[in-house]
Design a protein around this motif. Structure first.
Motif, PDB file in Angstrom:
ATOM      1  N   ASP A   1      11.597 -32.312  11.956  1.00 24.84           N
ATOM      2  CA  ASP A   1      11.897 -32.983  13.450  1.00 24.84           C
ATOM      3  C   ASP A   1      13.572 -33.148  13.530  1.00 24.84           C
ATOM      4  O   ASP A   1      13.979 -33.078  14.551  1.00 24.84           O
ATOM      5  CB  ASP A   1      11.057 -34.361  13.438  1.00 24.84           C
ATOM      6  N   SER A   2      14.186 -33.531  12.300  1.00 26.29           N
ATOM      7  CA  SER A   2      15.507 -33.459  12.761  1.00 26.29           C
ATOM      8  C   SER A   2      16.089 -32.002  13.063  1.00 26.29           C
ATOM      9  O   SER A   2      17.259 -32.003  13.763  1.00 26.29           O
ATOM     10  CB  SER A   2      16.360 -33.599  11.226  1.00 26.29           C
TER      11      SER A   2
ATOM     12  N   LEU B   1      34.050 -26.070   7.504  1.00 19.46           N
ATOM     13  CA  LEU B   1      33.210 -27.325   6.944  1.00 19.46           C
ATOM     14  C   LEU B   1      33.369 -28.526   7.785  1.00 19.46           C
ATOM     15  O   LEU B   1      32.163 -29.171   7.944  1.00 19.46           O
ATOM     16  CB  LEU B   1      33.638 -27.683   5.404  1.00 19.46           C
ATOM     17  N   LEU B   2      34.494 -28.782   8.424  1.00 19.68           N
ATOM     18  CA  LEU B   2      34.565 -29.699   9.204  1.00 19.68           C
ATOM     19  C   LEU B   2      34.258 -29.707  10.737  1.00 19.68           C
ATOM     20  O   LEU B   2      34.192 -30.705  11.312  1.00 19.68           O
ATOM     21  CB  LEU B   2      35.939 -30.482   9.052  1.00 19.68           C
ATOM     22  N   ALA B   3      34.024 -28.296  11.083  1.00 14.64           N
ATOM     23  CA  ALA B   3      33.934 -28.150  12.405  1.00 14.64           C
ATOM     24  C   ALA B   3      32.529 -28.686  12.884  1.00 14.64           C
ATOM     25  O   ALA B   3      31.623 -28.638  12.134  1.00 14.64           O
ATOM     26  CB  ALA B   3      34.214 -26.887  12.843  1.00 14.64           C
ATOM     27  N   PRO B   4      32.063 -28.825  14.201  1.00 20.55           N
ATOM     28  CA  PRO B   4      30.780 -29.015  14.616  1.00 20.55           C
ATOM     29  C   PRO B   4      29.995 -28.025  14.307  1.00 20.55           C
ATOM     30  O   PRO B   4      30.440 -26.885  13.964  1.00 20.55           O
ATOM     31  CB  PRO B   4      30.954 -29.158  16.120  1.00 20.55           C
ATOM     32  N   PRO B   5      28.642 -28.199  14.080  1.00 20.62           N
ATOM     33  CA  PRO B   5      27.610 -27.117  13.663  1.00 20.62           C
ATOM     34  C   PRO B   5      27.773 -25.863  14.456  1.00 20.62           C
ATOM     35  O   PRO B   5      27.705 -24.625  14.014  1.00 20.62           O
ATOM     36  CB  PRO B   5      26.287 -27.831  13.590  1.00 20.62           C
ATOM     37  N   ASP B   6      27.777 -26.156  15.654  1.00 28.98           N
ATOM     38  CA  ASP B   6      27.648 -24.890  16.685  1.00 28.98           C
ATOM     39  C   ASP B   6      28.762 -23.724  16.516  1.00 28.98           C
ATOM     40  O   ASP B   6      28.936 -22.792  16.292  1.00 28.98           O
ATOM     41  CB  ASP B   6      27.706 -25.130  18.251  1.00 28.98           C
TER      42      ASP B   6
ATOM     43  N   TYR C   1       9.185 -20.977  -5.862  1.00 33.10           N
ATOM     44  CA  TYR C   1       9.890 -21.466  -4.961  1.00 33.10           C
ATOM     45  C   TYR C   1       9.974 -21.082  -3.405  1.00 33.10           C
ATOM     46  O   TYR C   1       9.519 -20.042  -2.981  1.00 33.10           O
ATOM     47  CB  TYR C   1      11.721 -21.852  -4.973  1.00 33.10           C
ATOM     48  N   GLN C   2      10.181 -21.831  -2.291  1.00 34.84           N
ATOM     49  CA  GLN C   2      10.401 -21.395  -0.916  1.00 34.84           C
ATOM     50  C   GLN C   2      11.358 -22.204  -0.472  1.00 34.84           C
ATOM     51  O   GLN C   2      11.573 -23.315  -0.491  1.00 34.84           O
ATOM     52  CB  GLN C   2       8.866 -21.825  -0.161  1.00 34.84           C
ATOM     53  N   VAL C   3      12.341 -21.207   0.395  1.00 33.61           N
ATOM     54  CA  VAL C   3      13.413 -21.771   0.968  1.00 33.61           C
ATOM     55  C   VAL C   3      12.910 -22.086   2.641  1.00 33.61           C
ATOM     56  O   VAL C   3      12.495 -21.104   3.149  1.00 33.61           O
ATOM     57  CB  VAL C   3      14.537 -20.856   0.960  1.00 33.61           C
ATOM     58  N   SER C   4      13.439 -22.890   3.307  1.00 31.15           N
ATOM     59  CA  SER C   4      13.166 -23.173   4.629  1.00 31.15           C
ATOM     60  C   SER C   4      14.759 -23.249   5.125  1.00 31.15           C
ATOM     61  O   SER C   4      15.680 -23.837   4.851  1.00 31.15           O
ATOM     62  CB  SER C   4      12.698 -24.762   4.600  1.00 31.15           C
ATOM     63  N   TYR C   5      14.989 -22.525   6.362  1.00 30.00           N
ATOM     64  CA  TYR C   5      16.098 -22.223   6.953  1.00 30.00           C
ATOM     65  C   TYR C   5      16.215 -22.965   8.438  1.00 30.00           C
ATOM     66  O   TYR C   5      15.122 -22.896   9.287  1.00 30.00           O
ATOM     67  CB  TYR C   5      16.407 -20.743   7.135  1.00 30.00           C
ATOM     68  N   GLY C   6      17.491 -23.500   8.635  1.00 30.87           N
ATOM     69  CA  GLY C   6      17.318 -24.089   9.836  1.00 30.87           C
ATOM     70  C   GLY C   6      18.338 -23.069  10.822  1.00 30.87           C
ATOM     71  O   GLY C   6      19.449 -22.376  10.159  1.00 30.87           O
ATOM     72  N   THR C   7      17.972 -22.748  11.963  1.00 34.56           N
ATOM     73  CA  THR C   7      18.618 -21.854  12.798  1.00 34.56           C
ATOM     74  C   THR C   7      18.787 -22.498  14.323  1.00 34.56           C
ATOM     75  O   THR C   7      18.087 -23.255  14.745  1.00 34.56           O
ATOM     76  CB  THR C   7      17.751 -20.459  12.960  1.00 34.56           C
ATOM     77  N   ARG C   8      19.922 -22.229  14.728  1.00 28.70           N
ATOM     78  CA  ARG C   8      20.401 -22.684  16.041  1.00 28.70           C
ATOM     79  C   ARG C   8      20.623 -21.721  17.166  1.00 28.70           C
ATOM     80  O   ARG C   8      21.950 -21.229  16.753  1.00 28.70           O
ATOM     81  CB  ARG C   8      21.168 -23.880  15.644  1.00 28.70           C
ATOM     82  N   GLY C   9      20.033 -21.384  17.905  1.00 24.48           N
ATOM     83  CA  GLY C   9      20.417 -20.273  18.930  1.00 24.48           C
ATOM     84  C   GLY C   9      20.629 -18.898  18.223  1.00 24.48           C
ATOM     85  O   GLY C   9      19.941 -18.469  17.473  1.00 24.48           O
ATOM     86  N   THR C  10      21.854 -18.235  18.471  1.00 21.25           N
ATOM     87  CA  THR C  10      22.065 -17.321  17.775  1.00 21.25           C
ATOM     88  C   THR C  10      23.257 -17.205  16.726  1.00 21.25           C
ATOM     89  O   THR C  10      23.557 -16.333  16.203  1.00 21.25           O
ATOM     90  CB  THR C  10      22.967 -16.082  18.778  1.00 21.25           C
ATOM     91  N   GLY C  11      23.388 -18.501  16.232  1.00 20.85           N
ATOM     92  CA  GLY C  11      24.529 -18.872  15.169  1.00 20.85           C
ATOM     93  C   GLY C  11      23.594 -18.530  13.686  1.00 20.85           C
ATOM     94  O   GLY C  11      22.150 -17.988  13.714  1.00 20.85           O
TER      95      GLY C  11
ATOM     96  N   GLY D   1      18.292 -29.285  18.311  1.00 16.65           N
ATOM     97  CA  GLY D   1      17.988 -28.079  19.008  1.00 16.65           C
ATOM     98  C   GLY D   1      17.838 -26.612  18.368  1.00 16.65           C
ATOM     99  O   GLY D   1      17.874 -25.712  18.788  1.00 16.65           O
ATOM    100  N   GLY D   2      17.825 -27.001  17.157  1.00 21.55           N
ATOM    101  CA  GLY D   2      17.419 -25.755  16.283  1.00 21.55           C
ATOM    102  C   GLY D   2      15.893 -25.661  15.955  1.00 21.55           C
ATOM    103  O   GLY D   2      14.921 -26.175  16.426  1.00 21.55           O
ATOM    104  N   THR D   3      15.505 -24.717  15.232  1.00 19.61           N
ATOM    105  CA  THR D   3      14.067 -24.168  14.506  1.00 19.61           C
ATOM    106  C   THR D   3      14.150 -24.329  13.167  1.00 19.61           C
ATOM    107  O   THR D   3      15.133 -23.813  12.495  1.00 19.61           O
ATOM    108  CB  THR D   3      13.428 -23.041  15.131  1.00 19.61           C
ATOM    109  N   LEU D   4      13.163 -24.680  12.377  1.00 18.46           N
ATOM    110  CA  LEU D   4      12.924 -24.553  10.763  1.00 18.46           C
ATOM    111  C   LEU D   4      12.122 -23.369  10.855  1.00 18.46           C
ATOM    112  O   LEU D   4      10.953 -23.326  11.059  1.00 18.46           O
ATOM    113  CB  LEU D   4      12.439 -25.740  10.414  1.00 18.46           C
TER     114      LEU D   4
END
Length: 818
Positions: free
Chosen positions: A694-695, A806-811, A720-730, A700-703
């Protein structure tokens, strides 16, 4: 035909021959010039290969043309005259063709049939070459007692020759019979066949030839049965074939004798009866008797014999089977690096405007330390390519990817190419050719060479390009380059490696056989085969195009035989430059076939986890793991117990100094890991997993969840299994990590947190909690300050850019591609 028309026809025929001969000569010269870049032996080998193909094709055309002309001339002798209708005004008259024109038409038709049937070399150069050289395994099949090399090398040539001869005699008989029916030499009178003497003698000898060719095929049937060309074999079915083959051979010889007698004396009833007997005997011998005698439960040989044959066919002779607790679940974190990324995720980390060329895991040498990474090769809009090295066992504080830079042991959140390549570099999806003074290719310093290359390669620009010193490079894709240099091998996907600061493509070369005896057929590149070997390793320098092929130290007898044929082109493995052998990847396509073979009951490995392939057969899933001793990437395939939903065994493939290492490790049933599907169901029920999803969606991303993979280290085995967060084309980021060992599971935002949770020492922090970002920012600040004091402006710039990312906004951080 008048003398003028005859001269025009001869001139046109000569022009066609000259065009074909000129084109062939231009291709041979182009290949010689191209191969001379590598070695004189390569140029000689390709020239001999061209001449062998030409000799086989010309030989096939000459034999077929001579055969059909002879048959048509025999029919021509039975034709009195041929009349064709002509219209004069409203009146139709019949005009007889002159004997000379009829003869010319007969010869022309024979030439046409000969060219159509003989073109393409029905008897292939591979079959001829391998049969001439011979292959010996030193192992005999248990049914006929022949060396396995007879089935791999000799049988394909026997079958190709038999098929060509059978085609010739059947076409000749069918064509001659049709012509005799047309001219009335064969007809029906009062319900009975009537045939003149000339036609009877001709057709009789052709029928005798057909029967003799069928007898030849019956002799080959036991060999084809053992080779698996007629489907799975068992002793009862083979005994049926062993009984039927001599009987059918004798019957076919008898029919051939009766057909020859019919050619001399008209005994129609005897001829018809003999062919009816042959047809009924063939049907009964091929269908009825095998069905009655077949026992599906009977094995073709003892299990140990069949295991040895399968091991020989699929490079399993070095397989080490390990039982017990070698991969028991553990309480401590394995010491091997954890692979956090996969092919799909790393493919998204290239710049938006670039085209992906290759992705492969590799070890990067950083100041004497080898670190696991993913190498991505991509080409920009201008055609220039770049290589990124993505750290595989570590991520940034926010889970984003880290990139290695040349001459630096640190990993940075901003990408920087470790190698850049010009447009004319050897790489996948490279242009068909490159012409320029900077090309690593063939000099085009004379008009004769320009014309030959333009004709052979269909590059008209060579004839209009500016004068001056220029070079032409072609066959730049590594697989195409190797396929043309060594045409008898099948080449895999090029794997990029950084060796001494240069990009080198490593490609595995395979040999397959459809006639290896007494083993199950396996799907391989769109067809079924009985053997697959990885006998060669090809190397292509991306900058210079320098190409080499090396014989692997564990190469099978066919690979060694072909290596002798191409001596000087195929080099010994000891000739590999320093460092290349350590980078040689395990043949992944062979590994998938080996995993499928081990699913057979003979090996008792369990049922492989996989997905359905194009032919509907199960394709085992192949995953990546890293060796704890820094020897490179490991390939793994999981086998489950069919009833207990647990992992029963694991197939592990790796290389050591270029040598293939293969292990089948049985997992202890007392505390084995559950199957991946059961683990996923457990991990999905974690209380915080829904909050994580949900976070990510709220931002605005997908898991996306990656596959369940194994973590193989010194203490033992974990999943193990890794879950990735993606946002747009980033670029994606590692958002959640689930781990399991034995009957315990855990999860967290990073490995330490997940492993602590698995051991019951902590609870995963909720999404959005900042823990490591501040420490990571402080570390980059200290590095920037240290570089500033030492006036190392390049290091300061890198550290400051990492701090900014590191300090910049996620996008903005995810879309940066500098």
């Amino acid at each position: 035909m008048t003398r003028r028309r005859r001269a025009i026809a001869i001139a046109l025929a000569g022009l066609v021959v000259l065009l074909f001969a000129g084109r062939w000569t231009a291709v041979v010269l182009a290949d010689r010039w191209w191969a001379q870049q590598f070695s004189p032996q390569a140029a000689s080998f390709l020239t001999q290969w061209h001449f062998l193909r030409l000799a086989l094709e010309l030989g096939s055309v000459i034999i077929a043309t001579g055969w059909f002309i002879g048959q048509l001339l025999t029919v021509y002798r039975a034709i009195g005259s041929v009349q064709i209708p002509r219209h004069v005004g409203n009146v139709e008259i019949l005009e007889a063709l002159s004997p000379r024109l009829l003869l010319a038409g007969t010869i022309g038709l024979g030439v046409l049939l000969g060219v159509l049937v003989g073109t393409g070399a029905p008897i292939g150069w591979r079959e001829v070459t391998l049969a001439w050289h011979g292959v010996s395994y030193g192992i005999t099949d248990p049914l006929l007692g022949h060396d396995l090399g007879l089935y791999v090398a000799q049988l394909p040539l026997w079958r190709a020759t038999h098929g060509f001869v059978l085609l010739l005699v059947l076409l000749a008989f069918a064509g001659s019979l049709t012509l005799y029916l047309v001219v009335g030499a064969v007809r029906w009178i009062d319900g009975r066949p009537a045939i003149n003497t000339h036609a009877r003698r001709h057709l009789g000898w052709l029928l005798a030839a057909v029967a003799l060719t069928l007898a030849w095929g019956y002799v080959l049937e036991p060999f084809e049965q053992v080779a698996g060309l007629a489907g799975p074999i068992n002793p009862s079915g083979f005994r049926a074939v062993a009984l039927v083959s001599p009987a059918l051979t004798g019957t076919a010889l008898m029919v051939a004798l009766i057909s020859a007698l019919w050619a001399l004396r008209p005994r129609h009833t005897l001829l018809a009866a003999s062919w009816i007997v042959l047809g009924l005997a063939s049907a009964a011998g091929h269908y009825l008797l095998p069905a009655l005698m077949r026992d599906p439960a009977e094995a073709a040989a003892a299990p140990e014999v069949l295991r040895r044959l399968e091991a020989t066919a699929f490079d399993l002779t070095s397989l080490e089977q390990i039982s017990g607790d070698a991969l028991d679940p553990v309480t401590e974190s394995p010491d091997a690096p954890l692979s956090l990324w996969d092919h799909s995720m790393t493919s998204r980390m290239i710049p938006d405007s670039a085209e992906l060329l290759a992705v492969d895991p590799a070890l990067i040498d950083l100041d004497g330390k080898r670190r696991p990474a993913w190498l991505t090769v991509s080409a920009g809009p201008g055609g220039a390519a770049s290589v990124l090295a993505i750290a595989d066992d570590r991520v940034g504080a926010a889970g984003g990817p880290l990139f290695y830079r040349p001459g630096d042991t640190l990993a940075y959140p901003t990408p920087y190419p470790v190698v850049t390549l010009p447009r004319n570099a050897a790489r996948p999806l490279a242009p068909n050719h490159y012409l320029g003074s900077d090309a690593e290719g063939v000099d085009v310093d004379s008009w004769a060479r320009r014309i030959a290359l333009a004709w052979a390669l269909q590059v008209p620009g060579l004839l209009t390009s500016a004068s001056g010193p220029q070079r032409l490079a072609w066959r730049l894709p590594p697989t195409e380059r190797l396929s043309h240099l060594i045409p008898f091998a099948e080449w895999g996907t090029p794997a990029p490696r950084i060796i001494d600061g240069r990009l080198v493509w490593l490609v595995n070369g395979y040999l397959s056989s459809a006639t290896f005896p007494l083993v199950p057929r396996m799907p391989w590149r769109g067809h079924q085969v009985g053997a697959v070997h990885a006998g060669y390793l090809g190397t292509v320098d991306a900058m210079t195009g320098e190409t080499h092929v090396y014989l692997r130290p564990q190469a099978a007898p066919p690979a060694r035989a072909w290596g002798s044929v191409a001596a000087g082109v195929v080099e010994p493995f000891s000739a590999l430059p320093p460092g290349v052998a350590d980078e040689a990847p395990y043949p992944e396509q062979l590994f998938a076939v080996q995993a499928a073979v081990l699913a057979n009951p003979l090996w008792d490995a369990g049922e492989p986890l996989g997905h359905p392939g194009e032919s509907g057969t199960l394709v085992p899933d192949v995953s990546l793991a890293w060796a704890g001793d820094s020897t490179g990437a490991l390939l793994t395939a999981v086998f489950e117990h069919p009833e207990e939903r647990r992992i029963e065994s694991v197939l592990i493939g790796g290389t050591e100094s270029g040598r293939i290492r293969l292990q089948l490790v049985t997992v202890d049933s007392s505390n084995a890991l559950p199957t991946p599907s059961a683990l996923e169901a457990t991990w999905d029920r974690f209380p915080l997993f829904d909050q994580v999803r949900d976070s990510v969606r709220g931002g605005g991303g997908t898991l996306e969840t990656g596959p369940v993979r194994l973590w193989i280290g010194n203490p033992g085995l974990a999943a193990y299994q890794v879950s990735y967060g993606t946002r747009g084309t980033g670029r994606p980021s590692v958002t959640w990590l689930s781990v399991a060992t034995g009957d315990r599971v855990g999860a967290g935002r990073e490995l330490a947190e997940a492993w602590s949770n698995l051991n019951g020492k902590s609870v995963p922090m909720p999404p959005g909690t900042v823990t490591g970002a501040l420490a990571e920012a402080r570390r980059w600040m200290r590095l920037a300050d240290s570089a500033l004091q030492e006036r190392d402006w390049e290091a300061f710039g890198r550290a400051f850019a990492a701090l900014q990312a590191l300090l910049a906004p996620p996008d903005s951080g995810q879309k940066s591609s500098r």
